[in-house]
Design a protein around this motif. Sequence first.
Motif, PDB file in Angstrom:
ATOM      1  N   SER A   1      52.847  58.164  39.741  1.00 10.73           N
ATOM      2  CA  SER A   1      53.206  58.414  41.137  1.00 10.73           C
ATOM      3  C   SER A   1      53.960  57.194  41.661  1.00 10.73           C
ATOM      4  N   VAL A   2      54.090  57.097  42.984  1.00 10.65           N
ATOM      5  CA  VAL A   2      54.986  56.119  43.596  1.00 10.65           C
ATOM      6  C   VAL A   2      54.255  55.284  44.641  1.00 10.65           C
ATOM      7  N   VAL A   3      54.602  54.000  44.698  1.00  8.72           N
ATOM      8  CA  VAL A   3      54.263  53.163  45.852  1.00  8.72           C
ATOM      9  C   VAL A   3      55.523  53.068  46.706  1.00  8.72           C
ATOM     10  N   TYR A   4      55.467  53.642  47.896  1.00  9.66           N
ATOM     11  CA  TYR A   4      56.613  53.596  48.815  1.00  9.66           C
ATOM     12  C   TYR A   4      56.522  52.301  49.618  1.00  9.66           C
ATOM     13  N   GLY A   5      57.024  51.245  49.014  1.00  5.11           N
ATOM     14  CA  GLY A   5      56.932  49.902  49.569  1.00  5.11           C
ATOM     15  C   GLY A   5      56.878  48.908  48.432  1.00  5.11           C
ATOM     16  N   LYS A   6      55.991  47.916  48.515  1.00  4.62           N
ATOM     17  CA  LYS A   6      55.949  46.848  47.524  1.00  4.62           C
ATOM     18  C   LYS A   6      54.576  46.754  46.873  1.00  4.62           C
ATOM     19  N   THR A   7      54.520  46.020  45.767  1.00  4.74           N
ATOM     20  CA  THR A   7      53.241  45.733  45.115  1.00  4.74           C
ATOM     21  C   THR A   7      53.039  44.226  45.010  1.00  4.74           C
ATOM     22  N   ASP A   8      51.786  43.819  45.171  1.00  8.16           N
ATOM     23  CA  ASP A   8      51.363  42.429  44.964  1.00  8.16           C
ATOM     24  C   ASP A   8      50.235  42.437  43.948  1.00  8.16           C
ATOM     25  N   THR A   9      50.453  41.799  42.804  1.00  8.81           N
ATOM     26  CA  THR A   9      49.430  41.728  41.762  1.00  8.81           C
ATOM     27  C   THR A   9      49.057  40.267  41.571  1.00  8.81           C
ATOM     28  N   ASN A  10      47.807  39.935  41.870  1.00  7.11           N
ATOM     29  CA  ASN A  10      47.339  38.551  41.859  1.00  7.11           C
ATOM     30  C   ASN A  10      46.196  38.396  40.870  1.00  7.11           C
ATOM     31  N   ILE A  11      46.365  37.505  39.901  1.00 10.79           N
ATOM     32  CA  ILE A  11      45.362  37.307  38.868  1.00 10.79           C
ATOM     33  C   ILE A  11      44.974  35.837  38.845  1.00 10.79           C
ATOM     34  N   GLY A  12      43.703  35.558  39.114  1.00 12.76           N
ATOM     35  CA  GLY A  12      43.208  34.188  39.203  1.00 12.76           C
ATOM     36  C   GLY A  12      42.841  33.814  40.626  1.00 12.76           C
ATOM     37  N   MET A  13      41.836  32.942  40.774  1.00 10.26           N
ATOM     38  CA  MET A  13      41.369  32.543  42.114  1.00 10.26           C
ATOM     39  C   MET A  13      42.482  31.916  42.941  1.00 10.26           C
ATOM     40  N   ASN A  14      43.297  31.076  42.306  1.00  9.22           N
ATOM     41  CA  ASN A  14      44.348  30.385  43.041  1.00  9.22           C
ATOM     42  C   ASN A  14      45.474  31.322  43.452  1.00  9.22           C
ATOM     43  N   ALA A  15      45.589  32.438  42.763  1.00  6.24           N
ATOM     44  CA  ALA A  15      46.581  33.453  43.124  1.00  6.24           C
ATOM     45  C   ALA A  15      46.057  34.352  44.240  1.00  6.24           C
ATOM     46  N   VAL A  16      44.772  34.707  44.161  1.00  6.60           N
ATOM     47  CA  VAL A  16      44.175  35.600  45.160  1.00  6.60           C
ATOM     48  C   VAL A  16      43.917  34.872  46.475  1.00  6.60           C
ATOM     49  N   LYS A  17      43.527  33.589  46.376  1.00  3.68           N
ATOM     50  CA  LYS A  17      43.310  32.757  47.575  1.00  3.68           C
ATOM     51  C   LYS A  17      42.210  33.303  48.479  1.00  3.68           C
ATOM     52  N   ASP A  18      41.058  33.592  47.856  1.00  6.59           N
ATOM     53  CA  ASP A  18      39.883  34.015  48.617  1.00  6.59           C
ATOM     54  C   ASP A  18      38.659  33.379  47.980  1.00  6.59           C
ATOM     55  N   ASN A  19      38.187  32.282  48.582  1.00  3.74           N
ATOM     56  CA  ASN A  19      37.091  31.512  47.999  1.00  3.74           C
ATOM     57  C   ASN A  19      35.739  32.203  48.098  1.00  3.74           C
ATOM     58  N   THR A  20      35.672  33.317  48.816  1.00  2.00           N
ATOM     59  CA  THR A  20      34.405  34.040  48.910  1.00  2.00           C
ATOM     60  C   THR A  20      34.144  34.890  47.681  1.00  2.00           C
TER      61      THR A  20
END
Length: 268
Positions: A134-153
């Motif tokens: 199927s389709v994402v009508y817009g953009k995708t963000d794929t973040n792998i790793g704590m420093n990429a995700v930026k959420d210390n919780t």
Amino acid sequence: TVNNIYGGGNMAGINGDTKVTIKNSNINTNIYGGGNYGTVAGNTKVVITSSTILGSAYGGGNGSSAIVDRNTEITVEGNTVIGSATSKAPHQGCLFGGGNAAATGTEEKNNSIATVNVVGAKIYGNVYGGANTSVVYGKTDTNIGMNAVKDNTLEETSIDIGGTVFGGGEANAAGDENYDFSFISVTGAIDIDIDGKGYIDNNHEFIISGSIFGSGNASSSSGTSNIYIANLGTREKPSENISIQRANKVVIDNAVMELEGTTDRTNE
């Protein structure tokens, strides 16, 4: 233990947002942020913590009518396991930012975002920023790793991805040997951010066994594709990957990689 989990309705629409939080659970088949052939008028959010999913995990819905009008987001942390040693991608063992044959966003608005966050997991198959067929009508963000995700919780543990990281979606689910990349699985930009900072210091693995694609599998985007790779591998233990492909821009920072190499079939 349950078979399938849906954030939305069963052949019925949801007017607002959905949120699915799974912790220390076992899912026999799949998990979806959206509905089963039912629309979600708002956003979907899935957070999976230290759980086992024998099928695949989707930020969006299931079925062509299970459209999520706004944004989809899926996060995996802790000792989460997706798939098994016998899983066959893309139907099993994979993580999708979008849905299963279900769109994120609408063609008219074309401004949605599908987000994938991975800070801890054993994923036997592939990671997709987009949807399955199927389709994402817009953009995708794929973040792998704590420093990429930026959420210390979130809970960091080892990351082990047995397959390939695709910024887009899956368009060759049948595994046909003859294909091209003409299907547009993402109408906007594709961003992939892979950052292994802190994992070695914390005694955690950070493994991606396949390739890293700025596109989908047998699919492309209408926008630019950017891949950022940082703190992956060391001189003593390089990151062993197959290839980095189909990106407008690739930035590699403080990484040691061994690329096996392969042929892009569409350019043969």
